[in-house]
Write a protein that holds these residues in place. Structure first.
Motif, PDB file in Angstrom:
ATOM      1  N   ALA A 120     -14.645   3.956  23.503  1.00  0.00           N
ATOM      2  CA  ALA A 120     -15.737   3.778  24.458  1.00  0.00           C
ATOM      3  C   ALA A 120     -17.062   3.504  23.751  1.00  0.00           C
ATOM      4  CB  ALA A 120     -15.875   5.011  25.347  1.00  0.00           C
ATOM      5  N   CYS A 148     -12.834   9.471  29.942  1.00  0.00           N
ATOM      6  CA  CYS A 148     -13.716   8.314  30.120  1.00  0.00           C
ATOM      7  C   CYS A 148     -15.084   8.763  30.634  1.00  0.00           C
ATOM      8  CB  CYS A 148     -13.092   7.302  31.071  1.00  0.00           C
ATOM      9  SG  CYS A 148     -11.744   6.336  30.343  1.00  0.00           S
ATOM     10  N   GLY A 152     -19.125   8.459  29.085  1.00  0.00           N
ATOM     11  CA  GLY A 152     -20.129   7.675  29.796  1.00  0.00           C
ATOM     12  C   GLY A 152     -19.597   6.497  30.575  1.00  0.00           C
ATOM     13  N   LEU A 153     -18.309   6.533  30.939  1.00  0.00           N
ATOM     14  CA  LEU A 153     -17.696   5.437  31.679  1.00  0.00           C
ATOM     15  C   LEU A 153     -17.251   5.903  33.062  1.00  0.00           C
ATOM     16  CD1 LEU A 153     -15.400   4.080  28.822  1.00  0.00           C
ATOM     17  CD2 LEU A 153     -17.674   3.248  29.455  1.00  0.00           C
ATOM     18  N   ARG A 179     -19.264   0.933  31.784  1.00  0.00           N
ATOM     19  CA  ARG A 179     -20.436   1.675  31.317  1.00  0.00           C
ATOM     20  C   ARG A 179     -21.600   1.328  32.236  1.00  0.00           C
ATOM     21  NH1 ARG A 179     -20.973   4.549  27.353  1.00  0.00           N
ATOM     22  NH2 ARG A 179     -19.627   3.511  25.862  1.00  0.00           N
TER      23      ARG A 179
END
Length: 180
Positions: A120, A148, A152-153, A179
């Motif tokens: 990520a 995730c 930060g997703l 993101r």
């Protein structure tokens, strides 16, 4: 697990020779319109090579030297890197990071949070992480989505196949996280 890159590639070459589609992963990634892609866990480079054939700036990373040797033989102009995805630092970001081929299932149990954080990290702002893997081998969607989110997703969409069949449950999923 030790791999033989040439043997692994021969399996996909055989499928393609019999008329099978071996580029579903690349087709889905191309549909997202990226200009740059990191093929994380690239193996022999099947996905990366197809993306590069369509003019996409692509880089491949894998932890297996035999797989990368085959990738290098097939596409010497693509940058290939030997490395652990959990400790990934290529010094750049990508519009899409793709993990095709059950990549999370080939990492040691318990290292999945580090794997997801590692892949990520190079996802560009508004970029995506795309991953497809079997769900019946001890690593499921709840854990993956949690990892995730910690990186930060946010889940954008999920499919049952790389051909974008709707996900309604089952033992395989292709997830696209973005993101923000």
């Amino acid at each position: 697990m030790a791999w033989d890159g040439e043997e692994y590639q021969a399996r996909f070459d055989g499928i393609a020779a019999r008329g099978g589609d071996v580029h579903g992963e690349a087709a889905l990634v191309r549909a997202l319109g990226p200009s740059s892609v990191l093929d994380a866990g690239c193996g022999t480079g099947r996905v990366a090579i197809e993306l590069a054939r369509h003019g996409i700036d692509v880089v491949g990373v894998d932890a297996d030297a035999s797989m990368l040797a085959t990738a290098q033989r097939l596409a010497p102009d693509i940058p290939w890197h030997l490395g652990d995805l959990a400790d990934l630092d290529l010094g750049r970001s990508f519009d899409v990071v793709v993990m095709a081929g059950n990549v999370p299932l080939f990492t040691p149990p318990g290292t999945e949070p580090a794997l997801v954080a590692g892949v990520a990290a190079p996802v560009a702002p508004a970029g995506r992480l795309v991953a497809g893997f079997s769900l019946d081998r001890g690593y499921g969607l709840d854990a993956y989505d949690t990892h995730c989110a910690a990186a930060g997703l946010t889940l954008e969409t999920r499919y049952a196949t790389w051909s974008r069949d709707p996900y309604t449950g089952g033992t395989y999923a292709v997830s696209i996280h973005r993101r923000s």
